[in-house]
Write an enzyme that holds these catalytic residues in place. Sequence first.
Site: not given
Length: 354
Positions: A78-79
């Site tokens: 997600q980062e």
Amino acid sequence: MKVLIRVAVAVIGLIFLTVMGLVAAVLVDVDAEADELTDGGGGLSGVPTEFRLWILKASQECAQPELSPALLAAQLYQESKFKTTREEATSGAGAQGPAQFMPGTWQTWGRDADGNGKASPWDIGDAVMAQGRMMCSLLKQAKSSSYGGDPRALALAGYNAGWGTVERYQGVPPVQFAHGETYHYVRIILATMPRFQGPGLLEVSGSGSGADALRKASARMGTPYAWGGGSPAGPTTGFCDGTNGYLGGKCSASSTVGFDCSSLVQYAYWDHVKLPRTASAQYGATSSRAVSRQNLKAGDLLFWSNGGSSGIYHVAMYAGDGNVLHAPRTGKTVSVAPLTSAMPGGDYYGATRP
């Protein structure tokens, strides 16, 4: 007690962009494929090879069992979607590297984990280990707080928006906060975790001290075996005694952070039962509660011996469906194996229930 082997699945496709907080995160399409797949051992699958060992190491070095490899992998995805170039892994707010650290936050958590002489948010090892340290600290804060809910959700919210924001809302910030960036960040990562859970992670149903202990131990799957290593607080380096702890003629235990068979059991049960350190002592402490092979339940202790109770040399935990969870020997990791072949069949001595 039913033990299910999890299968990694893609569960959501949603795009968000967040550029705020101590660590800025890029929320990406979770249906897209990771760059390279690994073999999925140790409860981890679907991550680029160069990230795999660091994710497992970061999980293993945290004493909080909630920091699973799959949680770290889902958060990294997600980062940055496992991107490492400055062009692809720099946010509009200035967050850097695969774990998207802001420069000020990096000063707190960044270290030279890969030993190349510099601590850099762009180095995979440095970034993942810093992510693990920060998440481990946040999990500890979350579990000691009075806030309800999943401590993983609280820790993720703290990573994204800062622990002060969690304190302000006494939980995960609501969707109204910052246009929902933190709220959705938490929800997506937790929903995406199954995508990265490879064969080997146990899903344990039921309650009670045995199920709880098995659940706790299963979160350490993939942790290396270290003779003499491990404690109630988690994995540690071990030692060699002239006979045990060697691999390829060298002392492996002294440089390996892990568990041996009995320290894994002691660690798993410590919240409920303060078991002694060695396999033979654990048998002595529980032998009054013997269990037949036909009546085994999750978390029961199984022992192997080369000659009576004084010759007990191995202990494992019953994991259901005819399997055991154990730390087998030097060179191996905490894993699941059939009871019939986990150790020599003729050495099986008996089972007890702590």
